[in-house]
Design an enzyme around this catalytic site. Structure first.
Site, PDB file in Angstrom:
ATOM      1  N   CYS A 180     -11.838 -16.138   1.764  1.00 51.67           N
ATOM      2  CA  CYS A 180     -11.337 -14.831   2.202  1.00 51.67           C
ATOM      3  C   CYS A 180     -10.694 -14.046   1.077  1.00 51.67           C
ATOM      4  O   CYS A 180     -10.671 -12.818   1.107  1.00 51.67           O
ATOM      5  CB  CYS A 180     -10.331 -15.034   3.337  1.00 51.67           C
ATOM      6  SG  CYS A 180      -8.962 -16.150   2.944  1.00 51.67           S
ATOM      7  N   CYS A 192      -8.162 -23.064   9.940  1.00 49.56           N
ATOM      8  CA  CYS A 192      -7.870 -22.441   8.642  1.00 49.56           C
ATOM      9  C   CYS A 192      -6.981 -23.391   7.860  1.00 49.56           C
ATOM     10  O   CYS A 192      -5.951 -23.854   8.353  1.00 49.56           O
ATOM     11  CB  CYS A 192      -7.152 -21.113   8.859  1.00 49.56           C
ATOM     12  SG  CYS A 192      -6.467 -20.407   7.335  1.00 49.56           S
ATOM     13  N   ARG A 238       2.407  -1.463  11.072  1.00 48.73           N
ATOM     14  CA  ARG A 238       2.581  -2.759  10.392  1.00 48.73           C
ATOM     15  C   ARG A 238       3.576  -2.580   9.256  1.00 48.73           C
ATOM     16  O   ARG A 238       3.422  -1.680   8.416  1.00 48.73           O
ATOM     17  CB  ARG A 238       1.253  -3.283   9.859  1.00 48.73           C
ATOM     18  CG  ARG A 238       1.377  -4.696   9.278  1.00 48.73           C
ATOM     19  CD  ARG A 238       0.047  -5.384   9.064  1.00 48.73           C
ATOM     20  NE  ARG A 238       0.038  -6.690   9.694  1.00 48.73           N
ATOM     21  CZ  ARG A 238      -0.775  -7.689   9.352  1.00 48.73           C
ATOM     22  NH1 ARG A 238      -1.665  -7.527   8.389  1.00 48.73           N
ATOM     23  NH2 ARG A 238      -0.718  -8.847   9.971  1.00 48.73           N
ATOM     24  N   GLU A 270     -21.232 -44.421   5.398  1.00 42.77           N
ATOM     25  CA  GLU A 270     -20.021 -44.217   4.606  1.00 42.77           C
ATOM     26  C   GLU A 270     -19.397 -45.577   4.326  1.00 42.77           C
ATOM     27  O   GLU A 270     -19.043 -46.317   5.244  1.00 42.77           O
ATOM     28  CB  GLU A 270     -19.027 -43.314   5.330  1.00 42.77           C
ATOM     29  CG  GLU A 270     -17.663 -43.215   4.689  1.00 42.77           C
ATOM     30  CD  GLU A 270     -17.689 -42.800   3.225  1.00 42.77           C
ATOM     31  OE1 GLU A 270     -17.083 -43.526   2.398  1.00 42.77           O
ATOM     32  OE2 GLU A 270     -18.329 -41.776   2.901  1.00 42.77           O
ATOM     33  N   TYR A 303       0.842  -1.195   0.000  1.00 41.89           N
ATOM     34  CA  TYR A 303       0.000   0.000   0.000  1.00 41.89           C
ATOM     35  C   TYR A 303       0.884   1.256   0.000  1.00 41.89           C
ATOM     36  O   TYR A 303       2.104   1.171  -0.094  1.00 41.89           O
ATOM     37  CB  TYR A 303      -0.969  -0.051   1.176  1.00 41.89           C
ATOM     38  CG  TYR A 303      -2.006  -1.147   0.993  1.00 41.89           C
ATOM     39  CD1 TYR A 303      -3.068  -0.977   0.119  1.00 41.89           C
ATOM     40  CD2 TYR A 303      -1.896  -2.369   1.657  1.00 41.89           C
ATOM     41  CE1 TYR A 303      -4.007  -1.988  -0.087  1.00 41.89           C
ATOM     42  CE2 TYR A 303      -2.825  -3.384   1.462  1.00 41.89           C
ATOM     43  CZ  TYR A 303      -3.883  -3.185   0.593  1.00 41.89           C
ATOM     44  OH  TYR A 303      -4.796  -4.185   0.384  1.00 41.89           O
TER      45      TYR A 303
END
Length: 639
Positions: A354, A347, A226, A417, A178
Site C-alpha cells: 500500500c 493486515c 478528518r 513440509e 495536506y
C-alpha cells in the site's frame, strides 16, 4: 449474523444518514483512476468489493479540488470540474447498489505534492522529502489572500459536485500534512496575516472552507472533517489545538470528526508499521470524543474485530475507520459479522504494497496479503479446467498460499513440509515488535486446514513427487554464509537461527554481520535483551538498503535509543578469538565480540526444482526458492 461483536455491528447516524454498522473504509489513494483523475472501471471494481464486504460507509479516496496545485499523486481521483460528475456518479451508485453509504474526501495536497513543483501552501515551508528530491523548487509558494478565497470556492463547488453525483456524505481532508493542516499547524504556518499566528487565525481557512461547503450542499447534507489528533511534529499541532478545532467545527454544523494522526514527514504515526503498538491514534479520538457531542471516528492500526469492538464498547469512539485492513481483506466486515474472524486475511502493517510499492513509485495500490487488489477480475480464482493431483513442496508463506489457492481451484493438494507450517515466518515474527506476522501465519495455516490440503511432515524427494500431475516448489532460501577465516567458530551463529524461542541467547559484546532487514532486526532484538553491547557491520554504504521507509524510520530510532553501533562500508576480514576483524575506512579494525551473528543475505534453494525440471516434470518455482524476497513476494508468487 452473530452477536460476537454487538457494538461494531449496531447502526449509527451521521447527521441524517443512517449507517448500518460502525465500520467505515478510510480514504486511501489507490492510483486506479485515469491519468486525468476521472473514474475508471478498475476504480469502480475495487470499491464494489469493499461495498459487497458489508462495511457501513466507504470514504472514497481523496479527490483534488482544482487544476492548479491540489493534485498530489499520479492517477489521483479528481473532483475539480463538472465533467468528472458522470464517473463519480457511477462510483457512488455502485457503492449504494451494494447497500453501503458512499462518502468522498475532498482535498488539496499543499506542500505534500508527489508530482513535484509547483507547490502551494500556507507558508514557504517545504516537506523535507520533496526538498531532498527537488531542492529549492520544492519550497512551496505562500498562498495569496486571493488564492485562498478561490480555494474556498473550489472546495465548496467540489462538495456540490459530490452531492449531485450521489454521494451521501462529504469529508473534508484536514489531516496528514495536506493543505488544511498546513494552516492548522504552527509547524507549517508562519503567516503574519489573518490566517496565521493564533489558534483561532490558523483555523480560519478550514472555517471558511467548511462554511462554503455547507452553503453549497445545504444544512441537511452531512459534512465531516478528518483531523490529525497531533501531527507529531516538534512545535506542531497539539491535541489541545485539535480539540479546539473539533469544537469549533461542531458549532459550525460538522456531522462527525474523523481522527487520525501524523503527516508524511512523520509517516510512522500516520501509517503505523508493525513495530508500533496497534491503535496508535485511538487516544486522540478518545480525547476529542470527551469534548464533542457529534460522532467521532477512531483510526490507526485497528486490524482485528475484537479490538474494534473493545474501542467502541468502552466509549472511546463511535465509528472505526479502517484503511489497510480493508485492503488486505475487503470482506473483513462480512466475515466478522458472520462469526468467522479467523478467515479474515489480516493486515500485518508491513506497508509493503500500500505504501512502498504503491503509487508513490508509479504503481497503483496493492497489498502483501491480497494479491488481487486492483486486479479483482483478472486474478480472481476460477475452477481449474482439469483438476489434478498437485504437490506443494515447502510450507512457508509461498507454499501455504499456493496450496490454498490450488485447493480453491479444485485440485487435490498435498503439502510437504519438513519442519512446521509457516517456514521462516516463525523467525520473522519472533521479536515482539513483529508480532503482526503471527496473524498472517495463523491465517495462512488456517486456510490450508479448512480447504482440505493434506500435509505431509517430511522433506520431499523426487520419489515422493512421481505420482503427482504437477509440483509447485516453495522450498525457500538458505543463508548465504560468510566465506572468511573463523566463520566456523563455535561463537558464530546464523542470525535466523537466533530469531526463535529456542535460539541461542548470548550476552555481552554481540556483532551482527550484515545490515539488511534480518541483520537490523537481530541487532535490535539483542539490544533489548540484558545489557548487551550490539554492533552492526555492513559492507554497503548504508544499512537497510531496499527496506521500507517506515522500517528505516522506526529502526533508526531503535538503533539510536538502544545505542547500537553501526559500521558501514566495512569489509569483514576474519572472525578471530577476540572479535571481528574488518576493514573500515581503509584501516584494519578489531571489533570485540563474544558472539557473532551472520545476516549476510539469503540465496534461493533451487536444488529440487532443477532436478524436477531436468526430469521433465511439470513444475513451477515460487517464493524464495525463485528469488529471495519479502513476505509480499512470497504470497504474490505463491498465489
Amino acid at each position: 449474523m452473530t452477536n460476537q461483536f454487538p457494538t461494531l455491528f449496531s447502526p449509527c447516524r451521521i447527521g441524517n444518514v443512517e449507517i448500518k454498522n460502525r465500520i467505515c473504509k478510510a480514504p486511501q489513494t489507490t492510483g486506479l483512476s485515469h491519468m486525468d483523475g476521472s473514474v475508471s472501471s478498475r476504480l469502480v471494481r475495487c470499491y464494489e468489493d469493499l461495498a459487497k464486504g458489508q462495511v457501513g460507509m466507504i470514504i472514497v479516496e481523496y479527490a483534488f479540488v482544482d487544476r492548479d496545485c491540489s493534485k498530489s499523486a499520479s492517477n489521483q481521483l479528481g473532483i475539480c470540474d463538472d465533467e468528472y460528475m458522470v464517473g463519480l456518479g457511477w462510483l457512488a451508485d455502485t457503492i449504494k447498489n451494494n447497500d453501503c453509504v458512499p462518502c468522498i474526501q475532498i482535498e488539496h495536497c499543499g506542500r505534500q505534492r508527489f508530482l513535484g513543483p509547483p507547490m502551494k501552501s500556507a507558508s514557504p515551508n517545504p516537506w523535507p522529502l520533496m526538498y531532498q528530491r527537488y531542492g529549492q523548487a520544492a519550497i512551496p509558494q505562500e498562498l495569496t489572500i486571493a488564492e485562498i478565497h478561490q480555494l474556498v470556492e473550489d472546495f465548496g463547488k467540489a462538495a456540490w459536485r459530490a452531492k449531485n453525483a450521489g454521494f451521501q456524505v462529504v469529508e473534508i481532508h484536514g489531516a496528514h500534512g495536506y493543505l488544511i493542516t498546513n494552516f492548522l499547524s504552527p509547524f507549517t504556518n508562519q503567516r503574519k496575516d489573518w490566517y496565521g499566528g493564533s489558534r483561532e487565525k490558523r483555523f480560519r481557512f478550514l472555517e471558511q472552507v467548511f462554511t462554503r461547503c455547507k452553503e453549497y450542499v445545504g444544512e441537511d447534507f452531512p459534512i465531516i472533517v478528518r483531523l490529525s489528533g497531533t501531527d507529531y511534529e516538534p512545535g506542531g499541532m497539539t491535541i489541545e489545538d485539535t480539540i479546539y478545532y473539533a469544537k469549533r467545527l461542531e458549532e459550525l454544523g460538522c456531522a462527525a470528526i474523523d481522527v487520525s494522526g501524523g503527516d508524511h514527514h512523520q509517516m510512522i504515526h500516520q501509517v503505523t508499521p508493525m513495530q508500533i503498538p496497534r491503535g496508535h491514534n485511538v487516544w486522540a479520538a478518545e480525547a476529542i470524543k470527551k469534548e464533542v457531542s457529534i460522532p467521532v471516528f477512531a483510526t490507526g492500526s485497528i486490524t482485528q474485530p475484537d479490538f474494534a469492538e473493545e474501542i467502541l464498547a468502552s466509549g472511546k469512539a463511535d465509528f472505526i475507520s479502517m484503511g489497510r485492513p480493508l485492503l488486505a481483506d475487503p470482506y473483513w466486515a462480512k466475515k466478522a459479522m458472520e462469526g468467522h474472524p479467523e478467515d479474515i486475511s489480516p493486515c500485518i502493517r508491513c506497508n509493503g504494497g500500500c505504501l512502498d510499492r504503491g503509487n508513490h513509485i508509479g504503481k497503483s495500490i496493492n497489498c502483501t496479503m491480497n494479491p488481487t487488489l486492483g486486479f479483482e477480475d483478472a486474478l480472481a480464482i476460477h475452477p481449474a479446467e482439469k483438476p489434478g493431483k498437485i504437490a506443494v513442496v515447502g510450507g512457508g508463506p509461498a507454499g501455504l498460499k499456493a496450496a490454498d489457492t490450488a485447493a480453491l481451484r479444485g485440485h487435490e493438494v498435498t503439502l510437504f513440509e519438513k519442519r512446521c507450517l509457516g517456514g521462516y515466518l516463525h523467525e520473522a515474527s519472533f521479536p515482539e515488535f513483529k508480532a503482526d506476522i503471527r496473524d498472517a501465519m495463523k491465517y495462512l495455516i488456517t486456510q490450508v486446514e479448512k480447504h482440505g490440503v493434506k500435509v505431509v511432515k517430511k522433506e520431499a524427494v523426487l520419489e515422493d513427487l512421481e505420482k503427482f500431475d504437477g509440483v509447485i516448489i516453495a522450498a525457500g532460501s538458505m543463508p548465504a554464509g560468510l566465506p572468511v577465516p573463523g566463520a566456523d567458530r563455535e561463537n558464530v551463529t546464523l542470525a535466523v537461527d537466533a530469531l526463535k524461542e529456542d535460539g541461542i541467547r548470548p550476552t555481552g559484546n554481540i556483532v551482527v554481520v550484515g545490515g539488511g532487514l534480518i541483520g537490523t532486526e537481530t541487532a535490535v532484538q539483542f539490544s533489548l535483551e540484558s545489557a548487551n553491547h550490539v554492533t552492526i557491520v555492513e559492507m554497503l554504504p548504508e544499512i537497510m538498503r531496499g527496506c521500507s521507509d517506515c522500517d528505516h524510520i522506526v529502526y533508526q530510532d531503535m538503533i539510536r535509543k538502544n545505542h547500537i553501533a553501526v559500521y558501514t562500508s566495512a569489509r569483514v576480514l576474519a572472525v578471530e578469538e577476540e572479535g571481528v576483524a574488518a576493514e573500515i575506512g581503509g584501516c584494519r579494525r578489531l571489533i570485540p565480540a563474544d558472539h557473532v551473528f551472520l545476516a549476510t543475505g539469503m540465496k534461493p534453494n533451487r536444488t529440487l526444482y532443477d532436478a524436477l525440471k531436468a526430469a521433465g516434470k511439470k513444475v513451477i518455482n515460487t517464493g524464495d526458492s525463485l528469488a529471495a524476497g519479502k513476505i509480499y513476494d512470497a504470497i504474490h508468487t505463491g498465489y
